[in-house]
Design an enzyme around this catalytic site. Structure first.
Site, PDB file in Angstrom:
ATOM      1  N   HIS A 192      66.279  81.522  25.211  1.00 53.12           N
ATOM      2  CA  HIS A 192      66.015  80.894  26.511  1.00 53.12           C
ATOM      3  C   HIS A 192      67.045  81.379  27.543  1.00 53.12           C
ATOM      4  O   HIS A 192      66.702  81.695  28.687  1.00 53.12           O
ATOM      5  CB  HIS A 192      66.103  79.362  26.407  1.00 53.12           C
ATOM      6  N   GLN A 219      32.398  35.832  33.533  1.00 52.18           N
ATOM      7  CA  GLN A 219      33.119  36.534  32.473  1.00 52.18           C
ATOM      8  C   GLN A 219      32.527  36.197  31.118  1.00 52.18           C
ATOM      9  O   GLN A 219      32.286  37.075  30.294  1.00 52.18           O
ATOM     10  CB  GLN A 219      34.603  36.165  32.504  1.00 52.18           C
ATOM     11  N   GLU A 264      42.618  41.976  32.288  1.00 53.13           N
ATOM     12  CA  GLU A 264      41.758  43.022  32.849  1.00 53.13           C
ATOM     13  C   GLU A 264      41.411  42.654  34.300  1.00 53.13           C
ATOM     14  O   GLU A 264      41.565  43.447  35.214  1.00 53.13           O
ATOM     15  CB  GLU A 264      40.483  43.119  32.010  1.00 53.13           C
ATOM     16  N   HIS A 265      40.927  41.421  34.501  1.00 50.97           N
ATOM     17  CA  HIS A 265      40.611  40.918  35.842  1.00 50.97           C
ATOM     18  C   HIS A 265      41.504  39.714  36.132  1.00 50.97           C
ATOM     19  O   HIS A 265      41.629  38.829  35.293  1.00 50.97           O
ATOM     20  CB  HIS A 265      39.159  40.433  35.924  1.00 50.97           C
ATOM     21  N   ASP A 272      32.736  44.302  40.394  1.00 52.50           N
ATOM     22  CA  ASP A 272      31.942  44.823  39.284  1.00 52.50           C
ATOM     23  C   ASP A 272      30.837  45.748  39.782  1.00 52.50           C
ATOM     24  O   ASP A 272      30.400  46.649  39.068  1.00 52.50           O
ATOM     25  CB  ASP A 272      31.294  43.669  38.508  1.00 52.50           C
ATOM     26  N   HIS A 322      29.428  37.999  29.415  1.00 49.63           N
ATOM     27  CA  HIS A 322      29.480  39.371  28.875  1.00 49.63           C
ATOM     28  C   HIS A 322      29.259  39.399  27.374  1.00 49.63           C
ATOM     29  O   HIS A 322      28.688  40.355  26.841  1.00 49.63           O
ATOM     30  CB  HIS A 322      30.816  40.038  29.205  1.00 49.63           C
TER      31      HIS A 322
END
Lengths: 434, 434
Positions: free
Chosen positions: A418, A258, A325-326, A359, A261
């Protein structure tokens, strides 16, 4: 990493601050985006070539990658990588095909037939960033679902590399996914090209893909102009929960993958005892030295959070507040905790399920909600390339029977026309004696 | 309406301009939104009470509608309306229950198990505008799916009416949908309350519901702050396609029911011959006189577009470019055209299917994409209250077999730690001889 700060059983009052992400503010890039979008909307390719020269210092003769060049580049891919990509393509395709929704058909009331069908979004744009390495895996994640649902036009934007080319693996992946329209563009001008169209491509309805702060700002600007986007932005993140059954070597590598990145990557480790944490730290130090991106990794790790909680249930509660996220569950009987996971992008269950499997190749999508957005957003999946449309057809009997309900409700809301539209049909049917 | 402008077979070059919607720009309200949001985040209920007095000239003792008051108000609903709402509730529930997605479970590769499950968004906010009439139908459309999926917290905001109360029908509908948290708030401060939380309610993750320009601006501001919203805004619209089989009386009433929503309502009629158009115009004049909201209707109709095309296929093509919120097909063999509909929010098929049926009671949702957003967005449906989460679990055999693929791809992207996380597990399994 020999020194790290351990947070010991923080009280719930502190959780919100422990779950904070870096603030993102791209308002200062808004004027730049406006200028580029306006210029591209008028001068099209001339503007796109000029911005590419200005911002990227690349002089292109054309923004289009033609079919021949695509084939030639794709042909240069290494054989082992080609085989790997083929298998990943296969797995991702399978898992996304399995997500194709069913049409819903129902007679909700006698003579009232309601259906919900889906249609592919006709025109989509995919952005794949340039930089040190070609993210062909992200291309697979976005182009495969577009191909499965049959988006009519798929426009890919990616900047050329230092040799002025588009990488072989990227070209190979594009070919595999049937992409015909490739623009050699990056940054704000790429998003402007997708939103405004070029001399050969039409404006797209939705833009997918990651990017740097310029791309993020441009996607935000495009959204304000009415183009849909995949997900709001934020740096990538992982939260790992580890108990005594975890393998410290694996955990250390997961945290590092991680962290590599980028310096703003978010790394959170929750443990149920301090011993495992100390073992992970030792392994981190060992593994770190072998990594080419160790400077980035160290920066990201310096911002990471290591927290010990007395029990696994509290770890899961914290994770749901963080909404990672993960989420990696390196815990005993991990399966029994899955139903408690409320907020997460993608979950990796047990000691043999590294994030990197998802991934690249297991089949799940890696375009996922960051920044706590997992509380309200799904990651990219087949739905992201579809719209659902409802249809209804009433029979003579259906309108005659449901009309009194419609008329009563419409009048109570003060919407007489209507009521009228329903009543006229009811009376027509009643008079006809149908 | 005796004079109207007929557009005769416009060439495709003109379609884009014929499909233009009014420009929306709420940037000028942004400073107001910022001020209200910041004040509410600090001073909570004190600020909410003060803004309600300042903007709405209503002095409340509390922003909360308590259980007793809810019951008392709901009890006052008229019996026929109660019966109508009960049936609408039943139909809408059925159609939305039928949309609940299936979990996806797949072994994508030997030993690689991927699943996709869904979870309800835990905290949602519903906004129902005040004004001349209580929009209990919109409350049903938003609260029923939230109830079906089991959102843990549903916070409803709606301003009190002129008598300082919340309408009986609205209270009845809220009760039916199991809503416990009701705030007597409207406008920017209501959206601020949902986003920032109040002294008794927590901040929500997603906000649903229509509103005036202040509400729209506030929802946009909330989105920039990280709160999800249902749909981008735009005035309501209908596109009707009519051929010789259409009933002019019905068409006229359908156009009027769109027009009565407001002066900015968008009304488009496509016909295959001029005769039907002239008959519709006669009926319009007749019906118009009976309507209490005829001044609003006339304003909207003055902006409407009446277009004749030689054939139905071109009408459908035009409709797909326009991407209407509501599409009414008053044409012969309407069913045979449904597969050609690419971009629309909800479609009403045949002469007995008025939009008002779907607006109230047939079961489909009436919260739909306007402003051409039907090209990329779905209307509100069960998905809007869910997030999809993926899970993966690899066996020892699975990681050993897929790892070479992951390692090859990760290295080609320059992400060595990603490769490492996979390789360490593979080697562990290989050494163990599992």
């Amino acid at each position: 990493m020999k020194t790290y700060k351990l947070i010991d059983n923080p009280s719930r009052k502190l959780w919100d601050s422990l779950c904070m992400r870096p603030l993102l503010d791209h308002q200062n890039l808004k004027n730049l985006c406006r200028e580029v979008f306006e210029s591209v909307s008028i001068k099209k390719d001339v503007a796109l070539l000029a911005y590419t020269e200005k911002f990227d210092q690349v002089k292109l003769s054309s923004i289009y990658l033609d079919e021949k060049e695509l084939q030639k580049n794709a042909y240069q891919i290494d054989e082992p990588l080609k085989i790997a990509i083929n298998q990943a393509y296969e797995n991702i395709s399978q898992f996304h095909i399995a997500q194709i929704p069913q049409a819903v058909k129902l007679e909700t009331f006698p003579g009232v037939f309601c259906t919900q069908e889906f249609r592919a979004i006709e025109k989509v744009g995919l952005y794949i960033p340039g930089g040190s390495a070609p993210l062909f895996s992200t291309l697979l994640m976005l182009a495969i679902p577009a191909q499965i649902v049959g988006c009519k036009e798929v426009v890919l934007c990616t900047p050329v590399n230092r040799s002025g080319k588009i990488d072989a693996a990227l070209c190979y992946a594009a070919q595999l996914c049937g992409i015909k329209q490739i623009l050699k563009l990056g940054g704000v001008q790429a998003i402007a090209a997708l939103s405004q169209g070029t001399e050969r491509t039409s404006p797209v309805y939705k833009i997918f893909g990651p990017g740097n702060q310029y791309v993020v700002a441009a996607k935000q600007y495009a959204q304000e102009q009415g183009v849909a986007i995949d997900l709001p932005a934020g740096p990538s993140e992982v939260l790992v929960i580890a108990d005594d059954s975890a393998n410290p070597d694996f955990i250390a590598a997961d945290l590092l993958s991680q962290a590599e990145h980028g310096p703003d990557s978010q790394v959170v480790l929750l443990v149920t005892n301090v011993d495992i944490l100390e073992q992970v730290m030792l392994k981190l130090d060992e593994q770190l030295e072998s990594l080419p991106r160790r400077n980035i990794v160290k920066l990201a790790l310096s911002q990471s959070r290591f927290i010990v909680f007395d029990d696994l249930d509290t770890c899961i509660d914290f994770s749901n507040v963080y909404a990672p996220e993960h989420l990696i569950l390196s815990i005993d009987k991990a399966d029994s905790y899955l139903s408690s996971i409320q907020n997460a992008g993608s979950v990796f269950v047990g000691n043999y399920s590294p994030e990197s499997a998802g991934d690249y190749a297991s089949g799940t999508n890696h375009t996922l909600p960051t920044n706590g957005y997992a509380k309200s957003y799904s990651g990219v999946n087949i739905d992201a390339f579809l719209k659902k449309i409802t249809f209804q057809k009433l029979t003579a009997k259906g309108i005659a029977k449901i009309s009194p309900i419609v008329e009563t409700m419409a009048k109570a809301e003060g919407l007489e026309a209507h009521a009228l539209a329903s009543r006229l049909r009811r009376e027509f049917v009643e008079n006809k004696g149908e």
